[in-house]
Design an enzyme around this catalytic site. Structure first.
Site, PDB file in Angstrom:
ATOM      1  N   THR A  27       0.878  -1.178   0.000  1.00 50.67           N
ATOM      2  CA  THR A  27       0.000   0.000   0.000  1.00 50.67           C
ATOM      3  C   THR A  27       0.906   1.216   0.000  1.00 50.67           C
ATOM      4  OG1 THR A  27      -0.025   0.200   2.419  1.00 50.67           O
ATOM      5  CG2 THR A  27      -1.712  -1.221   1.433  1.00 50.67           C
ATOM      6  N   VAL A  86       7.586  -2.374   7.114  1.00 47.83           N
ATOM      7  CA  VAL A  86       7.488  -0.918   7.069  1.00 47.83           C
ATOM      8  C   VAL A  86       8.108  -0.371   5.785  1.00 47.83           C
ATOM      9  CG1 VAL A  86       8.005   1.217   8.279  1.00 47.83           C
ATOM     10  CG2 VAL A  86       7.647  -0.882   9.584  1.00 47.83           C
ATOM     11  N   LYS A  87       7.337   0.501   5.130  1.00 47.71           N
ATOM     12  CA  LYS A  87       7.841   1.114   3.902  1.00 47.71           C
ATOM     13  C   LYS A  87       8.512   2.437   4.250  1.00 47.71           C
ATOM     14  CE  LYS A  87       5.622   0.528  -0.556  1.00 47.71           C
ATOM     15  NZ  LYS A  87       4.471   0.937  -1.366  1.00 47.71           N
ATOM     16  N   ILE A  88       9.777   2.540   3.882  1.00 45.09           N
ATOM     17  CA  ILE A  88      10.572   3.744   4.174  1.00 45.09           C
ATOM     18  C   ILE A  88      11.076   4.305   2.842  1.00 45.09           C
ATOM     19  CG2 ILE A  88      12.701   4.587   5.283  1.00 45.09           C
ATOM     20  CD1 ILE A  88      11.027   3.623   7.505  1.00 45.09           C
TER      21      ILE A  88
END
Ligand code: E4P
Length: 218
Positions: A27, A86-88
């Site tokens: 997402t 986690v998207k960083i």
């Protein structure tokens, strides 16, 4: 290889899951906004719902842009569900955060990657996934699939364990091309995944088999 669906739409996630070939979900803040999901509590609840539908990894993106903010958000996001990755974003602060989070055992998907150099930094920092956005490169007349090939070659040469997650995959042919290039994962909307099913000779062949069966012995 793995298929992730790139959406926050629960019906589409369920449809892909029902097909039996789904390995995860990606997402981003734009996809959440598209579904009308706003406010911290609703967003967190939505991530939990997604995790209940699928068995695999679910990428949830941070909104902060500074190291402390990204780390704080990441540490909270992973408490929502064990499937959360986690998207960083690929920024200077982002690279520092990826290294810190990886050292703490928190899995990261490094997003907004558009070059081999950025992918190299993501791998060095210990990202679990790197997300090169191939469609957005194609949009500016640059070969997105070629970037996947280049990153796969570099990672293989040096033995990096970071998985290449081809993102911004816009159509069915893109899926085949990134798989030929050696991507570990392709993430895309439901339509290109369903496009893999289609072949006119399959439809014609099935119709003939069924007709022959019906007419047998007549
Ligand atoms: C990846 O994780 C992103 O969410 C996504 O693939 C971006 O795709 P787009 O370029 O079609 O917006």
């Amino acid at each position: 290889m793995k298929f992730f669906i790139d959406t926050a739409n629960l019906d589409q996630i369920k449809e892909a899951q029902d097909l039996g070939v789904l390995d995860g979900v990606t997402t981003n803040p734009s996809l959440m906004a598209k579904e009308g999901i706003t406010g911290e509590e609703n967003i967190e609840q939505h991530y939990r719902k997604i995790c209940e539908i699928v068995d695999g990894d679910v990428s949830a993106e941070v909104i902060s842009t500074d190291f402390d903010g990204m780390v704080k958000e990441a540490e909270h996001l992973v408490t929502l569900h064990p499937q959360i990755v986690v998207k960083i974003p690929m920024t200077r602060e982002g690279v520092k955060a990826i290294k810190y989070l990886n050292d703490k055992g928190i899995r990261v998907n490094c997003t907004l990657v558009f070059s081999a150099g950025q992918a190299l930094l993501a791998a060095k920092a210990g990202a679990t996934y790197v997300s090169p956005f191939i469609g957005r490169l194609d949009d500016i007349s640059t070969d997105g699939v070629a970037l996947i090939r280049q990153i796969v070659d570099i990672y293989n040469y040096y033995g990096f364990e970071t998985q290449v997650l081809a993102a911004s995959v816009r159509h069915t042919l893109h899926i085949i091309q990134v798989m030929e290039a050696g991507a570990d994962v392709a993430t895309c909307p439901l339509k290109p995944i369903l496009g893999l099913l289609k072949h006119p000779l399959t439809d014609i062949g099935l119709e003939k088999f069924l007709n022959d069966h019906r007419n047998a012995g007549k």
